[in-house]
Design an enzyme around this catalytic site. Structure first.
Site, PDB file in Angstrom:
ATOM      1  N   HIS A   1     -62.510 -54.897 -10.764  1.00 22.05           N
ATOM      2  CA  HIS A   1     -63.235 -54.173  -9.711  1.00 22.05           C
ATOM      3  C   HIS A   1     -63.303 -52.905 -10.280  1.00 22.05           C
ATOM      4  O   HIS A   1     -62.340 -52.130 -10.503  1.00 22.05           O
ATOM      5  CB  HIS A   1     -62.800 -54.447  -8.257  1.00 22.05           C
ATOM      6  CG  HIS A   1     -63.677 -53.721  -7.448  1.00 22.05           C
ATOM      7  ND1 HIS A   1     -64.945 -53.548  -7.548  1.00 22.05           N
ATOM      8  CD2 HIS A   1     -63.186 -52.827  -6.383  1.00 22.05           C
ATOM      9  CE1 HIS A   1     -65.310 -52.835  -6.466  1.00 22.05           C
ATOM     10  NE2 HIS A   1     -64.147 -52.679  -5.876  1.00 22.05           N
TER      11      HIS A   1
ATOM     12  N   CYS B   1     -64.877 -56.472  -2.123  1.00 21.75           N
ATOM     13  CA  CYS B   1     -64.828 -56.418  -3.312  1.00 21.75           C
ATOM     14  C   CYS B   1     -64.336 -57.621  -4.288  1.00 21.75           C
ATOM     15  O   CYS B   1     -64.590 -57.393  -5.399  1.00 21.75           O
ATOM     16  CB  CYS B   1     -64.395 -54.969  -3.791  1.00 21.75           C
ATOM     17  SG  CYS B   1     -64.678 -53.730  -2.836  1.00 21.75           S
TER      18      CYS B   1
ATOM     19  N   ASN C   1     -68.994 -47.579  -7.484  1.00 21.76           N
ATOM     20  CA  ASN C   1     -68.523 -48.917  -7.081  1.00 21.76           C
ATOM     21  C   ASN C   1     -69.489 -49.543  -6.092  1.00 21.76           C
ATOM     22  O   ASN C   1     -69.681 -48.893  -5.269  1.00 21.76           O
ATOM     23  CB  ASN C   1     -67.534 -48.239  -6.190  1.00 21.76           C
ATOM     24  CG  ASN C   1     -66.688 -49.578  -5.334  1.00 21.76           C
ATOM     25  OD1 ASN C   1     -67.124 -50.657  -5.231  1.00 21.76           O
ATOM     26  ND2 ASN C   1     -65.312 -49.340  -4.929  1.00 21.76           N
TER      27      ASN C   1
HETATM   28  C1  LIG Z   1     -60.164 -42.284  -2.766  1.00 23.81           C
HETATM   29  C2  LIG Z   1     -59.523 -41.552  -3.954  1.00 23.81           C
HETATM   30  C3  LIG Z   1     -60.313 -41.413  -5.167  1.00 23.81           C
HETATM   31  C4  LIG Z   1     -58.796 -40.133  -3.625  1.00 23.81           C
HETATM   32  O1  LIG Z   1     -57.880 -39.849  -4.770  1.00 23.81           O
HETATM   33  P1  LIG Z   1     -56.418 -39.640  -4.696  1.00 23.81           P
HETATM   34  O2  LIG Z   1     -56.176 -38.974  -5.971  1.00 23.81           O
HETATM   35  O3  LIG Z   1     -55.604 -40.566  -3.968  1.00 23.81           O
HETATM   36  O4  LIG Z   1     -56.558 -38.394  -3.679  1.00 23.81           O
HETATM   37  P2  LIG Z   1     -55.273 -37.855  -2.549  1.00 23.81           P
HETATM   38  O5  LIG Z   1     -55.718 -38.665  -1.449  1.00 23.81           O
HETATM   39  O6  LIG Z   1     -54.045 -38.121  -3.038  1.00 23.81           O
HETATM   40  O7  LIG Z   1     -55.590 -36.459  -2.415  1.00 23.81           O
HETATM   41  C5  LIG Z   1     -55.359 -35.494  -3.315  1.00 23.81           C
HETATM   42  C6  LIG Z   1     -56.036 -34.100  -3.005  1.00 23.81           C
HETATM   43  O8  LIG Z   1     -57.354 -34.184  -3.039  1.00 23.81           O
HETATM   44  C7  LIG Z   1     -58.054 -33.705  -1.956  1.00 23.81           C
HETATM   45  N1  LIG Z   1     -58.905 -34.666  -1.841  1.00 23.81           N
HETATM   46  C8  LIG Z   1     -59.179 -35.843  -1.172  1.00 23.81           C
HETATM   47  N2  LIG Z   1     -60.394 -36.424  -1.130  1.00 23.81           N
HETATM   48  C9  LIG Z   1     -61.023 -35.515  -1.757  1.00 23.81           C
HETATM   49  C10 LIG Z   1     -62.467 -35.473  -2.205  1.00 23.81           C
HETATM   50  N3  LIG Z   1     -63.317 -36.443  -1.974  1.00 23.81           N
HETATM   51  N4  LIG Z   1     -62.944 -34.304  -2.943  1.00 23.81           N
HETATM   52  C11 LIG Z   1     -62.033 -33.157  -3.165  1.00 23.81           C
HETATM   53  N5  LIG Z   1     -60.594 -33.361  -2.600  1.00 23.81           N
HETATM   54  C12 LIG Z   1     -60.481 -34.360  -2.035  1.00 23.81           C
HETATM   55  C13 LIG Z   1     -56.855 -34.022  -0.767  1.00 23.81           C
HETATM   56  O9  LIG Z   1     -57.259 -33.254   0.068  1.00 23.81           O
HETATM   57  C14 LIG Z   1     -55.706 -33.744  -1.580  1.00 23.81           C
HETATM   58  O10 LIG Z   1     -55.535 -32.249  -1.521  1.00 23.81           O
HETATM   59  P3  LIG Z   1     -54.013 -31.496  -1.850  1.00 23.81           P
HETATM   60  O11 LIG Z   1     -53.445 -31.906  -2.758  1.00 23.81           O
HETATM   61  O12 LIG Z   1     -54.575 -30.036  -1.457  1.00 23.81           O
HETATM   62  O13 LIG Z   1     -53.448 -32.065  -0.399  1.00 23.81           O
HETATM   63  C15 LIG Z   1     -58.243 -42.583  -4.584  1.00 23.81           C
HETATM   64  O14 LIG Z   1     -57.329 -42.832  -3.740  1.00 23.81           O
HETATM   65  C16 LIG Z   1     -58.825 -44.030  -4.843  1.00 23.81           C
HETATM   66  O15 LIG Z   1     -59.680 -44.248  -5.668  1.00 23.81           O
HETATM   67  N6  LIG Z   1     -58.443 -45.040  -3.764  1.00 23.81           N
HETATM   68  C17 LIG Z   1     -58.569 -46.247  -4.087  1.00 23.81           C
HETATM   69  C18 LIG Z   1     -60.046 -46.912  -4.131  1.00 23.81           C
HETATM   70  C19 LIG Z   1     -60.020 -48.329  -3.976  1.00 23.81           C
HETATM   71  O16 LIG Z   1     -59.701 -49.000  -4.923  1.00 23.81           O
HETATM   72  N7  LIG Z   1     -60.775 -48.903  -3.217  1.00 23.81           N
HETATM   73  C20 LIG Z   1     -60.974 -50.388  -3.205  1.00 23.81           C
HETATM   74  C21 LIG Z   1     -61.895 -50.741  -2.046  1.00 23.81           C
HETATM   75  S1  LIG Z   1     -63.487 -50.396  -2.666  1.00 23.81           S
END
Ligand SMILES: CC(C)(COP(=O)(O)OP(=O)(O)OC[C@H]1O[C@@H](n2cnc3c(N)ncnc32)[C@H](O)[C@@H]1OP(=O)(O)O)[C@@H](O)C(=O)NCCC(=O)NCCS
Length: 334
Positions: free
Chosen positions: A259, A124, A290
């Site tokens: 990004h 990215c 993305n």
């Molecule tokens: C992937 C992403 C959207 C997940 O969001 P988050 O807020 O971190 O989510 P978490 O992993 O903390 O999970 C929070 C809750 O949502 C749930 N969850 C995780 N993914 C989920 C999904 N796709 N749909 C629904 N629920 C989801 C989890 O199980 C968790 O549930 P709980 O609270 O009951 O345990 C986020 O972490 C993200 O954007 N990360 C960085 C991405 C990035 O910059 N990538 C760069 C490289 S391309």
């Protein structure tokens, strides 16, 4: 006997971006189409990522086609002829054919044959890296005009049942023409990597695992929270460094395009940079998703289209992703 003197090249003192081009996938994919496979909801995806729809390409439309379309628009707007382009660099992680490079084919398709052409994998951060290379090669005299592209068809390397990243990803290409300038137009890069944390985001297997060991087709995975925290805390520091090395402050900026990974990351970075309200922020992720190496030029293209008054102003851009690779710089908008 005196030694012959070797000639080393020296190019333009300064460079700038002349123009942008963009191409998104032809399909608009709403959250509702993806949620069942990942036990999620439209509401969750919108709240946690800001994505409402993403653009993906249908089966017959390849990353190389999107790259060609974006390149053609950038060339048409640049004021230079395709045969003046002697360097083509494409940032990509999703070329389905390892060789020949996408860049060599695109160079030929757009009329830049026999330009030097190669693909560059910085995930990215791919567009920022490719721009840094073009800038350096033009200032060294190794090239005169460069076509720089970020192009991805990430839908080829996702698992629709994966909750960690698949629903974020999309297809598109963004392109710029870079050439000599009378005044500075591309700030020094702040770039780097941390392969020790390579497990945080990347492919979940190799083609050898797939061919010989019955493993599934390799797809992208991530440890969402690890990447999120790194993006917010570490990348804010790198973005500030990019301002410092360019000798400008947040108050001097016209636009900020990080990004397009997650709207919450975009908002948090903007907050930490203490951007004045006048700075326009790229939020293309809401309807594009993305697109990895393509996300920054795509978001910038849209920002310029919607706000033509940004032309001539300064843009801070920062890419970050797999390999914990990052690249940031300040550029002057065409
Ligand atoms: C992937 C992403 C959207 C997940 O969001 P988050 O807020 O971190 O989510 P978490 O992993 O903390 O999970 C929070 C809750 O949502 C749930 N969850 C995780 N993914 C989920 C999904 N796709 N749909 C629904 N629920 C989801 C989890 O199980 C968790 O549930 P709980 O609270 O009951 O345990 C986020 O972490 C993200 O954007 N990360 C960085 C991405 C990035 O910059 N990538 C760069 C490289 S391309």
């Amino acid at each position: 006997m005196s030694q012959p003197v070797l000639t080393q090249s020296k190019g333009a003192e300064f460079t700038r971006i002349y123009s942008y081009g963009a191409a998104r996938g032809d399909l608009v994919v709403p959250n509702s189409e993806l949620v069942e496979a990942i036990d999620s909801s439209d509401e969750w995806i919108q709240q946690r990522t800001g994505i409402i729809t993403r653009t993906r390409a249908s089966a017959g439309l390849l990353a190389i086609d999107l790259a060609t379309e974006a390149a053609q628009e950038a060339i048409a707007k640049s004021g230079i002829r395709p045969d003046q382009i002697d360097l083509v660099v494409i940032g990509t992680i999703s070329n389905v054919q390892q060789t020949p490079s996408m860049a060599a084919i695109v160079a030929d398709r757009v009329g830049a044959n026999p330009a030097a052409a190669y693909d560059s994998n910085a995930a990215c951060a791919g567009f920022s890296y490719a721009l840094t290379q073009a800038d350096a090669l033009i200032r060294s005299g190794a090239a005169h005009y460069a076509l720089v592209i970020g192009a991805e068809k990430l839908s080829d390397i996702i698992d629709p049942t994966d909750r960690s990243i698949s629903f974020l990803l999309a297809d598109g290409a963004g392109a710029v023409i870079v050439g000599p300038s009378d005044t500075p137009g591309i700030g020094a890069p702040v770039w780097g990597s941390d392969g020790s944390k390579g497990d945080a985001v990347g492919m979940n297997g190799t083609l050898i695992d797939y061919r010989d060991h019955g493993a599934p087709w390799p797809t992208l995975r991530q440890e969402g929270q690890t990447v999120f925290r790194w993006a917010v805390w570490e990348m804010a520091k790198m973005a500030k460094q990019a301002l410092d090395v360019a000798g400008v402050t947040a108050a001097d900026l016209a636009a900020f395009v990080p990004h397009q990974a997650n709207m919450r990351i975009i908002d948090e970075l903007a907050k930490q940079l203490d951007l004045p309200d006048s700075v326009k922020i790229g939020r293309d992720i809401a309807t594009t998703g993305n697109t990895s190496a393509a996300s920054i030029p795509l978001a910038t293209h849209r920002l310029l289209q919607e706000n033509p008054e940004l032309s001539g102003g300064l843009l801070l851009q920062i890419g970050f992703g797999a390999g914990l690779v990052f690249g940031a710089q300040v550029v002057r908008l065409p």
